[in-house]
Design a protein around this motif. Structure first.
Motif, short mmCIF file in Angstrom:
data_model
loop_
_atom_site.label_atom_id
_atom_site.label_comp_id
_atom_site.label_asym_id
_atom_site.label_seq_id
_atom_site.Cartn_x
_atom_site.Cartn_y
_atom_site.Cartn_z
N ALA A 1 29.50 -47.98 19.40
CA ALA A 1 30.45 -48.98 19.85
C ALA A 1 29.74 -50.45 20.40
O ALA A 1 30.31 -51.16 20.80
N SER A 2 28.49 -50.03 20.66
CA SER A 2 27.44 -51.12 21.37
C SER A 2 25.93 -50.93 20.75
O SER A 2 25.80 -49.88 20.56
N PHE A 3 25.32 -51.70 21.27
CA PHE A 3 23.76 -51.47 21.22
C PHE A 3 23.40 -50.69 22.10
O PHE A 3 23.88 -50.68 23.29
N VAL A 4 22.51 -49.97 21.90
CA VAL A 4 21.99 -48.90 22.81
C VAL A 4 20.76 -49.22 23.44
O VAL A 4 19.96 -49.75 22.70
N LEU A 5 20.60 -49.09 24.83
CA LEU A 5 19.37 -49.76 25.46
C LEU A 5 18.51 -48.21 25.41
O LEU A 5 18.84 -47.21 25.59
N PRO A 6 17.19 -48.53 25.41
CA PRO A 6 16.27 -47.57 25.41
C PRO A 6 16.15 -46.75 26.93
O PRO A 6 16.08 -47.32 27.81
N GLY A 7 16.49 -45.64 26.74
CA GLY A 7 16.81 -44.72 28.08
C GLY A 7 17.49 -43.63 27.89
O GLY A 7 17.67 -43.22 26.92
N GLY A 8 17.91 -43.00 29.13
CA GLY A 8 18.80 -42.07 28.96
C GLY A 8 17.94 -40.91 29.41
O GLY A 8 17.44 -40.92 30.60
N THR A 9 17.76 -39.94 28.45
CA THR A 9 16.93 -38.75 28.79
C THR A 9 15.20 -39.12 28.68
O THR A 9 15.05 -40.02 27.99
N PRO A 10 14.45 -38.38 29.09
CA PRO A 10 13.19 -38.67 29.08
C PRO A 10 12.53 -38.61 27.47
O PRO A 10 12.15 -39.51 27.08
N ALA A 11 13.23 -37.68 26.81
CA ALA A 11 12.90 -37.52 25.38
C ALA A 11 13.55 -38.73 24.67
O ALA A 11 12.75 -39.19 23.84
N ALA A 12 14.78 -39.06 24.98
CA ALA A 12 15.12 -40.34 24.13
C ALA A 12 14.43 -41.47 24.55
O ALA A 12 13.99 -42.37 23.69
N ALA A 13 14.13 -41.75 25.69
CA ALA A 13 13.23 -42.97 26.09
C ALA A 13 11.84 -42.85 25.23
O ALA A 13 11.51 -44.03 24.95
N ALA A 14 11.26 -41.74 25.26
CA ALA A 14 10.11 -41.81 24.46
C ALA A 14 10.11 -41.89 22.98
O ALA A 14 9.48 -42.73 22.25
N LEU A 15 11.26 -41.30 22.31
CA LEU A 15 11.58 -41.79 21.21
C LEU A 15 11.91 -43.06 20.90
O LEU A 15 11.52 -43.59 19.76
N HIS A 16 12.48 -43.63 21.72
CA HIS A 16 12.69 -45.39 21.51
C HIS A 16 11.28 -45.89 21.65
O HIS A 16 11.39 -46.94 20.80
N LEU A 17 10.42 -45.52 22.37
CA LEU A 17 9.11 -46.04 22.36
C LEU A 17 8.49 -45.84 21.12
O LEU A 17 7.81 -46.78 20.54
N ALA A 18 8.49 -44.77 20.68
CA ALA A 18 7.99 -44.52 19.21
C ALA A 18 8.76 -45.01 18.26
O ALA A 18 7.90 -45.76 17.39
N ARG A 19 10.01 -45.66 18.33
CA ARG A 19 10.71 -46.33 17.21
C ARG A 19 10.02 -47.70 17.34
O ARG A 19 9.97 -48.32 16.15
#
Length: 189
Positions: A113-131
């Motif tokens: 419903a909105s843009f997602v900011l990189p963050g949340g769990t450590p795994a998600a933050a690392a996956l956003h960095l990889a992206r």
């Protein structure tokens, strides 16, 4: 007697390296930039995997191996007369597998419903960095093509799908969307 396996060769001390076909190029060559960004993506996935498990970790482990294949693909200029299977190349079937994994992971997530900011769990933050690093690798590969250098089509498609998969994987790693951090437009004005 202990035999030392030196990691340094000194052959790159003057700023040059060799592609897989033996051609000598600058370490700042567009092709080297492209496969270097793929290597960075792989390192980011290694970091992300420290916080993942289960099915997602298995997907990422396979992708890490495929990124070495992609690096080999990018380090070997494609040739029109290349015999199928004579050079390690990314295959359309690998791109299709990423698409299937994107669809499977995405099916378990709530609609955005909105843009997602990189963050949340450590795994998600690392996956956003990889992206984001993967997107840079894709831009570098496109620059290579735009400069008239041959790059296999599946390699470009793989990078594009991989960044999509990493976005969906980050959402999945955020407790299947429950821990996502959303952009609030103009919230800090």
């Amino acid at each position: 007697m202990v035999t030392l396996n030196r990691i340094y060769t000194r052959t790159g001390d003057a700023g040059a390296t060799r592609l897989a076909d033996g051609r000598k190029v600058s370490k700042a060559d567009l092709r080297v930039e492209a496969y270097g960004a793929v290597d960075e993506t792989n390192a980011c996935l290694g970091l992300a995997r420290l916080s993942t498990g289960g099915e997602l970790d298995a997907i990422l482990a396979r992708i890490q191996n495929e990124l070495f294949d992609l690096g080999a693909d990018l380090s070997t200029p494609a040739r029109a007369d290349e015999a199928p299977g004579s050079v390690l190349r990314i295959l359309d079937s690998q791109v299709e597998r990423l698409e299937g994994e994107i669809d499977a992971l995405n099916a378990e997530l709530p609609p955005l419903a909105s843009f997602v900011l990189p963050g949340g769990t450590p795994a998600a933050a690392a996956l956003h960095l990889a992206r984001t690093v993967c997107r840079r690798a894709e831009r570098e590969a496109v620059r290579l093509v735009e400069a008239g250098e041959p790059v296999s089509g599946p390699a470009l498609r793989y990078l594009n799908r991989l960044s999509d998969l990493l976005f969906v994987a980050a959402r999945y790693a955020n407790d299947k969307g429950a821990a996502e951090v959303f952009w609030k437009s103009g919230a800090t004005r």
